[in-house]
Every structure is written in structure tokens, then in C-alpha cells.
Write an enzyme that holds these catalytic residues in place. Structure first.
Site, PDB file in Angstrom:
ATOM      1  CB  CYS A   2      68.408  63.518  36.472  1.00  0.00           C
ATOM      2  SG  CYS A   2      68.929  62.983  38.093  1.00  0.00           S
ATOM      3  NE  ARG A  27      63.484  61.250  31.791  1.00  0.00           N
ATOM      4  CZ  ARG A  27      64.039  60.073  32.104  1.00  0.00           C
ATOM      5  NH1 ARG A  27      64.818  59.979  33.144  1.00  0.00           N
ATOM      6  NH2 ARG A  27      63.826  59.029  31.366  1.00  0.00           N
ATOM      7  CD1 TRP A  74      63.168  62.304  42.194  1.00  0.00           C
ATOM      8  CD2 TRP A  74      64.738  60.722  42.433  1.00  0.00           C
ATOM      9  NE1 TRP A  74      62.703  61.378  43.087  1.00  0.00           N
ATOM     10  CE2 TRP A  74      63.637  60.389  43.260  1.00  0.00           C
ATOM     11  CE3 TRP A  74      65.837  59.873  42.416  1.00  0.00           C
ATOM     12  CZ2 TRP A  74      63.606  59.250  44.046  1.00  0.00           C
ATOM     13  CZ3 TRP A  74      65.814  58.729  43.215  1.00  0.00           C
ATOM     14  CH2 TRP A  74      64.702  58.432  44.013  1.00  0.00           C
ATOM     15  CG  ASN A 100      69.091  60.233  33.605  1.00  0.00           C
ATOM     16  OD1 ASN A 100      68.819  59.917  34.752  1.00  0.00           O
ATOM     17  ND2 ASN A 100      68.376  59.853  32.561  1.00  0.00           N
ATOM     18  N   GLY A 101      71.696  59.042  35.813  1.00  0.00           N
ATOM     19  CA  GLY A 101      72.096  57.658  36.087  1.00  0.00           C
ATOM     20  C   GLY A 101      72.883  57.594  37.382  1.00  0.00           C
ATOM     21  CD  GLU A 487      46.617  53.135  39.387  1.00  0.00           C
ATOM     22  OE1 GLU A 487      47.518  52.463  39.906  1.00  0.00           O
ATOM     23  OE2 GLU A 487      46.844  54.188  38.755  1.00  0.00           O
ATOM     24  CE  LYS A 491      47.945  57.222  40.227  1.00  0.00           C
ATOM     25  NZ  LYS A 491      48.337  56.193  39.306  1.00  0.00           N
ATOM     26  CD  GLU A 494      51.422  58.164  42.212  1.00  0.00           C
ATOM     27  OE1 GLU A 494      52.648  58.031  42.112  1.00  0.00           O
ATOM     28  OE2 GLU A 494      50.645  57.738  41.350  1.00  0.00           O
ATOM     29  CG  HIS A 510      41.220  37.242  56.804  1.00  0.00           C
ATOM     30  ND1 HIS A 510      40.889  36.151  57.560  1.00  0.00           N
ATOM     31  CD2 HIS A 510      40.504  37.144  55.654  1.00  0.00           C
ATOM     32  CE1 HIS A 510      40.026  35.394  56.890  1.00  0.00           C
ATOM     33  NE2 HIS A 510      39.772  35.983  55.735  1.00  0.00           N
ATOM     34  CE  LYS A 609      54.588  59.691  33.647  1.00  0.00           C
ATOM     35  NZ  LYS A 609      53.339  59.257  34.297  1.00  0.00           N
TER      36      LYS A 609
HETATM   37  O1  M6R Z   1      57.114  53.806  33.545  1.00  0.00           O
HETATM   38  P1  M6R Z   1      56.616  52.647  34.337  1.00  0.00           P
HETATM   39  O2  M6R Z   1      55.220  52.257  33.971  1.00  0.00           O
HETATM   40  O3  M6R Z   1      57.528  51.470  34.297  1.00  0.00           O
HETATM   41  O4  M6R Z   1      56.585  53.154  35.830  1.00  0.00           O
HETATM   42  C1  M6R Z   1      56.246  52.319  36.890  1.00  0.00           C
HETATM   43  C2  M6R Z   1      55.981  53.101  38.152  1.00  0.00           C
HETATM   44  O5  M6R Z   1      57.117  53.816  38.548  1.00  0.00           O
HETATM   45  C3  M6R Z   1      54.825  54.090  37.975  1.00  0.00           C
HETATM   46  O6  M6R Z   1      53.666  53.446  37.546  1.00  0.00           O
HETATM   47  C4  M6R Z   1      54.529  54.825  39.299  1.00  0.00           C
HETATM   48  O7  M6R Z   1      54.018  53.929  40.236  1.00  0.00           O
HETATM   49  C5  M6R Z   1      53.562  55.980  39.036  1.00  0.00           C
HETATM   50  N1  M6R Z   1      53.999  57.162  39.706  1.00  0.00           N
HETATM   51  C6  M6R Z   1      52.178  55.684  39.454  1.00  0.00           C
HETATM   52  O8  M6R Z   1      51.303  56.747  39.291  1.00  0.00           O
END
Ligand code: M6R
Length: 614
Positions: A2, A27, A74, A100-101, A487, A491, A494, A510, A609
């Protein structure tokens, strides 16, 4: 996960809170709320959904007020409802808290409070804190917060306000980031991250775990949980206000894709020494002995940062001939990892520097005696502070939930580290020169790849994807481009909510090849490198099963045009540098697909994030 913000002594409390929340919305964005204290009392407003809903509904709150706190959520404990949104208040409505936590012992505390007659209004763990503060309050808000914190197990960054001491915010931190911004004339801003305060101040104190802060127009004080006064370390922020503005871009993700040339230039700035065929990494603080005694590297990360880690494995094993293990932080932390002090280097990659799993893995490997090195983007983040030494990626603030420029900056940092370590082992100056020269070219090359006609071509492909209602995607790559396939798939998943799998191209036979038919789009990363012929075999296997192929290859390699549905070209560079280019069209393909589907590109559903909970 959050975001929290609070302000003391500012004239436009309401604006300060809403403005701060908007900059923290990455966040968490399932609900938001704020509390403002003025001479009439404590006023609270909450809304489900984005901060803009709160902006509309919260208009009835006083614009001024002496103090205010706000939160963007969140959800962890309790569904997404207005009631469960923060701030939470005690039974008499005298104390309000944003948090937050996660309070891990919330069930026990809740039961104890209920047995004392407290009637809970929400399903959250945070409401406990409001009731605890009320219970401990005997004329001193700092003391009430301190005593409450002593009851909590888990993680928290909290801000507390009260009608009892209407000029004051009391904040406390344990495991969740919290920063105090010091403005002039008794103005203070608290936030979980600095973007929320850079329009108000450039002087900050990064709070440490176990610290409690009280701020009022008269000043601020910091104490430990056992009441010992702490001398603050005031630091200057070097982030620029422009970095958080969208400018002409529709989304942060696109802005951040376009930021890559400057971001990567900044990653290399002052570090690359072409005249000496070397790289200087002061922050890494690796001694010559440490480098020469290095027997194994363990790289730990999550998500996109894990993909960068996998590229690091290819680079370090291939170029330095040092064995590398790449670990998901969330898995490593619950195993019993083998660490050989004096021989192992453990690298932790994290954009935010706050990812809970990566942080826990860091603490575990450190406890076992590993030499630790961080690769973080957010300066002064928890991971950056807890590692023995580190290298900042300097990509600038990344706001889009889908990581783009942070990824390429992480890969550049790993390249820099490879050359830095290599030159103190047995890397020749010729080899170092080649890598350095290619790296230095990358910002310009990406700039050219972002030309209008390239974007239009990718947007057209995305339009076909959306029109044909594609529900699955396969991404294939080999060698150093296999992590790029992962990667690209991440993308796509997500932000466009299309199921996508990344696979090593040769591994397809396989299992995943069973999925291939004329409806399955397959992105194949096929630069003209030393394994190109092998990738061509995989392309033939796909064609034999009528797959629709979108190929990413190097300029001039036109032979794929006759056999693939679409061919995207990237400039030719040496193999180690190639992922920095091949990933760019994949970022754009996901971006345009999400846009054309009308989705929330920067704030995809269910994500946040930085993942600061387990
Ligand atoms: O802040 P971080 O690099 O530790 O975050 C890791 C992942 O949560 C972050 O890369 C996540 O997979 C992203 N949303 C990818 O786009």
C-alpha cells in the site's frame, strides 16, 4: 504494497494528500482514503477504486486542517470494500491510522481486544492498531504509538493522527518503507516512497526499522522503540520533479520505454572507462582478493528482476567462467541454502529494493555468512541499505507496474559488473573493449528503435492480436535470449491478461508443441547470432504445425520475411548485449495489446508495483 502519505503544517492539506496519493497509486489501487484533523475534529473519507474516486467523494473534507493522513490500498486482510479501506479509527473516532504492511499476530490481538469489549468494524489487521493506540493513550500520543508497536508482530509503516493532539503526526516503521520529508516553516510530509514528496521538499530522513517519529509545526523527534532519542540523518533527494510527470505520454509504461536511452546512459555514467578498457564500480566495494577468490555467484530476485538475473547467469558463466545459481527469492527463503563464506557472492536484484521475499532471502544468506551485493534502482531502499555493498541502476523513478527501463538498466548493470570482475581476473582488454563499445551504442540504438514507423508496425501486430481474440501466446528464445522470452511473456500476461508462456525454443518439442496450431501466435527471438541456425530449426518445427510466427531478428536478415507472419528488426550487436535490444519490441507489443484492449496499462488488475508482503 500500500502507499501512505501524511502532512503536517502545510496550508493545503487536502491537495497535499490527494497529490501524494496519485503519485503512490502504483503501490495499490483497489481503494483509498484520508483523514484530516481540524478544529472541529477528525474527518474521514474513503472510496473503493482508484484515487480519482476519493478525489470526488473526499471533496467534503476540510481543505486545510492541521494534519492529514492518506492511504491507497492493495488488499491483504479483508475484501475490497469502503469499510476495509484505510484510515481506520478507534471506537470513539479520536484516533486514525494508515498502515502499510501486515500485522501477523492480528488474530490474537483482535481476540484480546474483543474480550475487553472492543467492537471491530472491519476485517482488516490495521483496525487493531487504532484500538491499541486508543487503549494506551494517557495524554501522550508518541507513547501510545510506541506501546502499540511493541504489541505488533509483522511489518508496518504507520501514520497516526488524533483529535487529542491535533497538530501532530506520529509515525513508526518496522519492515515497510517510510520517509520523512522536511519542508520549510514547520512543514513535514511523510510517505512510503519519495515520489509523493518531491514536489514539496528535497530534504528527507529515511526511517529505520524500530523508529518512532513525532512531527508537528514545532519540529520533529525520532526515538527507538525503547525511547532512546535518535539523531536523524538528513539527506538530499536528487530525483527531479519532471521524472514523475507523464508529459505527452498517455501512460507511464510508454514513457518509461522511451526513457530507456537516457536511463541506460545514466546507468553507465561515470562507470565505463573505454580508455582503460575497464569499468569502475565504486559502490560494489569488491576487493581484488574477493574477486579472485570468487568460486560461485548466487543471484536472487523476483519477477522481471529474476529475468535480469537469468541473463546475469549467462553473462557471468559464459564470460567469467564462474558458476552461477539463479534463485527465486520466495523459494530460497524457505530452503536451507548452502553458503560458503569467503567464496560465494550473493547478488540481490530489485527495482524497488523493498520486495519482501528478496529482502527475507537477503537476510537469510547474510546470516549464513554470504558476501552480499545489491542491484537496486530505488536509492536508500531497504535492500540497498542492508546489503554489504551495492550498485544503483540509476534508471530514474519507475511508476508503471510493468517494469521496463528498470529491467534494461539491471541488465546493463550486470554487464558492467561482468567487465569489472572480469578485468581483475583474466578478461582481455580486447574482449572488454568489444562489450564496452557495444554497450555504449545501446542508448542510441534503442532511440532509433523507437521511431514512429517501428511503433506503428508493432501497434498493427497488436491490433491483429486483439482482433483475432487471441487468448494464448508462446514466446521462444535460446541462450541469452531465453530470459528475454520469459520477460516478453510476463509483460504480455501482466498488462494484457493474455496467457503467455516463455520457453527455451528447443524445449518446445518436449511438451508445449502440443499447443501449436494455426491459432497460436508464437514470438520467436531469432537474432543472427551463433545459435541462429538452431533457432531456425525450431521455427521450421513451428511452421510445420501452422503456427503464426512473430520473429524478432537482426537488421538485414530478410530470410524470415517469407516464412513468418511478421518480422521485427533490431540492430546487430554482440551476443551479451543483444537482450537490451530484443526486449524492446516485446515491451511495445504488450503495451499496444493492452492499450487496444482498453486495459489499465499502468495499474493492471491485482498487481502492485512493489510487493512488500510475502
Ligand atoms: O522491485 P522488484 O524488482 O524487487 O520487483 C520484483 C517483481 O515484483 C517485479 O519485477 C514484477 O514482476 C513486475 N511487475 C514485472 O513487470
Amino acid at each position: 504494497m500500500c502507499g501512505i502519505v501524511g502532512c503536517v503544517g502545510v496550508e493545503d492539506t487536502w491537495n497535499c494528500l490527494i497529490g501524494g496519493l496519485k503519485l503512490l497509486e502504483y503501490r495499490g489501487y483497489d481503494s483509498a482514503g484520508m483523514a484530516i484533523v481540524d478544529e472541529k475534529g477528525l474527518h474521514v473519507s474513503k472510496s473503493v477504486g482508484m484515487v480519482r474516486n476519493l478525489e470526488i467523494n473526499g471533496r467534503r473534507l476540510p481543505a486545510h486542517g492541521s494534519v492529514g493522513i492518506a492511504h491507497t490500498r492493495w488488499a491483504t486482510h479483508g475484501g475490497v470494500t469502503e469499510k476495509n479501506a484505510h484510515p481506520h479509527v478507534d471506537a470513539k473516532g479520536e484516533f486514525a491510522v494508515v498502515h502499510n504492511g501486515i500485522v501477523e499476530n492480528h488474530m490474537a490481538l483482535r481476540t484480546a481486544l474483543e474480550s475487553e469489549g472492543v467492537d471491530f468494524q472491519t476485517e482488516t489487521d490495521t483496525e487493531i492498531i487504532a484500538h491499541l493506540v486508543a487503549r494506551f493513550y494517557e495524554g501522550d500520543l508518541v507513547e501510545a504509538v510506541r506501546l502499540s508497536c511493541k504489541e505488533l508482530r509483522g511489518t508496518y509503516g504507520i501514520l497516526v493522527v488524533s483529535v487529542k493532539e491535533p497538530e501532530k503526526i506520529v509515525a513508526a516503521r518496522m519492515g515497510s518503507p517510510l520517509v520523512l520529508g522536511i519542508g520549510g516553516q514547520g512543514h513535514y510530509v511523510f510517505a512510503s516512497d519519495v515520489p509523493a514528496m518531491i514536489s514539496r521538499t528535497s530534504q528527507v530522513v529515511y526511517l529505520n526499522d524500530g523508529e518512532v517519529v513525532s512531527a508537528s509545526p514545532e519540529g520533529y523527534e525520532i526515538f527507538s522503540l525503547d525511547k532512546t532519542p535518535i539523531t536523524p540523518k538528513v539527506e538530499s533527494l536528487d530525483q527531479k520533479l519532471e521524472s514523475i510527470y507523464l508529459g505527452d505520454f498517455e501512460h507511464y509504461m510508454l514513457k518509461e520505454i522511451f526513457d530507456q536511452p537516457i536511463a541506460l546512459t545514466n546507468t553507465m555514467r561515470g562507470r565505463v572507462r573505454p580508455e582503460a578498457s575497464d569499468v569502475h564500480l565504486g559502490g560494489a566495494r569488491l576487493t581484488v582478493d574477493e574477486i579472485r577468490n570468487l568460486r560461485r555467484v548466487i543471484i536472487v530476485a523476483c519477477g522481471t528482476s529474476w529475468h535480469a538475473a537469468l541473463i546475469g547467469k549467462y553473462l557471468i558463466e559464459e564470460i567469467l567462467r564462474i558458476p552461477v545459481e539463479v534463485e527465486y527469492a520466495s523459494e530460497l527463503r524457505y530452503r536451507n541454502p548452502i553458503v560458503r563464506p569467503g567464496e560465494d557472492l550473493a547478488i540481490f536484484i530489485s527495482q524497488s529494493g523493498e520486495t519482501a521475499d528478496t529482502l527475507a532471502a537477503l537476510r537469510e544468506l547474510k546470516r549464513k555468512g554470504a558476501r552480499t551485493l545489491g542491484i537496486c534502482n530505488v536509492v536508500n531502499s531497504t535492500i540497498a541499505r542492508e546489503v554489504h555493498s551495492g550498485i544503483y541502476t540509476h534508471a530514474g523513478i519507475e511508476i508503471g507496474v510493468a517494469s521496463t527501463k528498470a529491467f534494461t538498466a539491471q541488465v546493463v548493470t550486470l554487464l558492467l559488473l561482468t567487465v569489472h570482475v572480469g578485468r581483475q581476473r583474466d578478461m582481455s582488454s580486447y574482449f572488454a573493449d568489444d562489450v564496452i563499445q557495444d554497450m555504449l551504442k545501446v542508448p542510441n540504438l534503442i532511440d532509433h528503435m523507437l521511431a514512429k514507423e517501428c511503433l506503428e508496425q508493432i501497434e498493427k501486430i497488436a491490433a491483429e492480436v486483439v482482433d483475432s481474440g487471441v487468448r494464448n501466446f508462446l514466446y521462444l528464445g535460446r541462450g541469452v535470449n531465453f530470459p528475454v522470452a520469459l520477460e516478453g511473456a510476463l509483460k504480455m500476461k501482466e498488462i494484457s491478461y493474455i496467457h503467455a508462456e516463455g520457453y527455451p525454443a528447443a524445449e518446445m518439442k518436449h511438451g508445449p508443441i502440443a499447443l501449436i496450431d494455426e491459432n497460436m501466435p508464437v514470438v520467436v527471438i531469432a537474432p543472427k547470432d551463433r545459435i541462429y541456425e538452431k533457432v531456425m530449426n525450431n521455427i521450421q518445427e513451428l511452421l510445420a504445425r501452422k503456427a503464426k510466427i512473430i520473429a524478432v531478428t537482426t537488421d538485414g536478415n530478410t530470410e524470415l520475411e517469407d516464412i513468418c507472419q511478421h518480422v521485427l528488426y533490431v540492430p546487430s550487436v554482440s551476443d551479451p548485449v543483444m537482450p537490451l535490444l530484443t526486449v524492446v519490441p516485446l515491451q511495445l507489443l504488450a503495451y499496444y495489446t493492452a492499450c487496444l484492449k482498453g486495459l489499465s496499462v499502468d495499474k493492471p488488475r491485482n498487481l502492485a508495483k512493489s510487493v512488500t508482503v510475502e
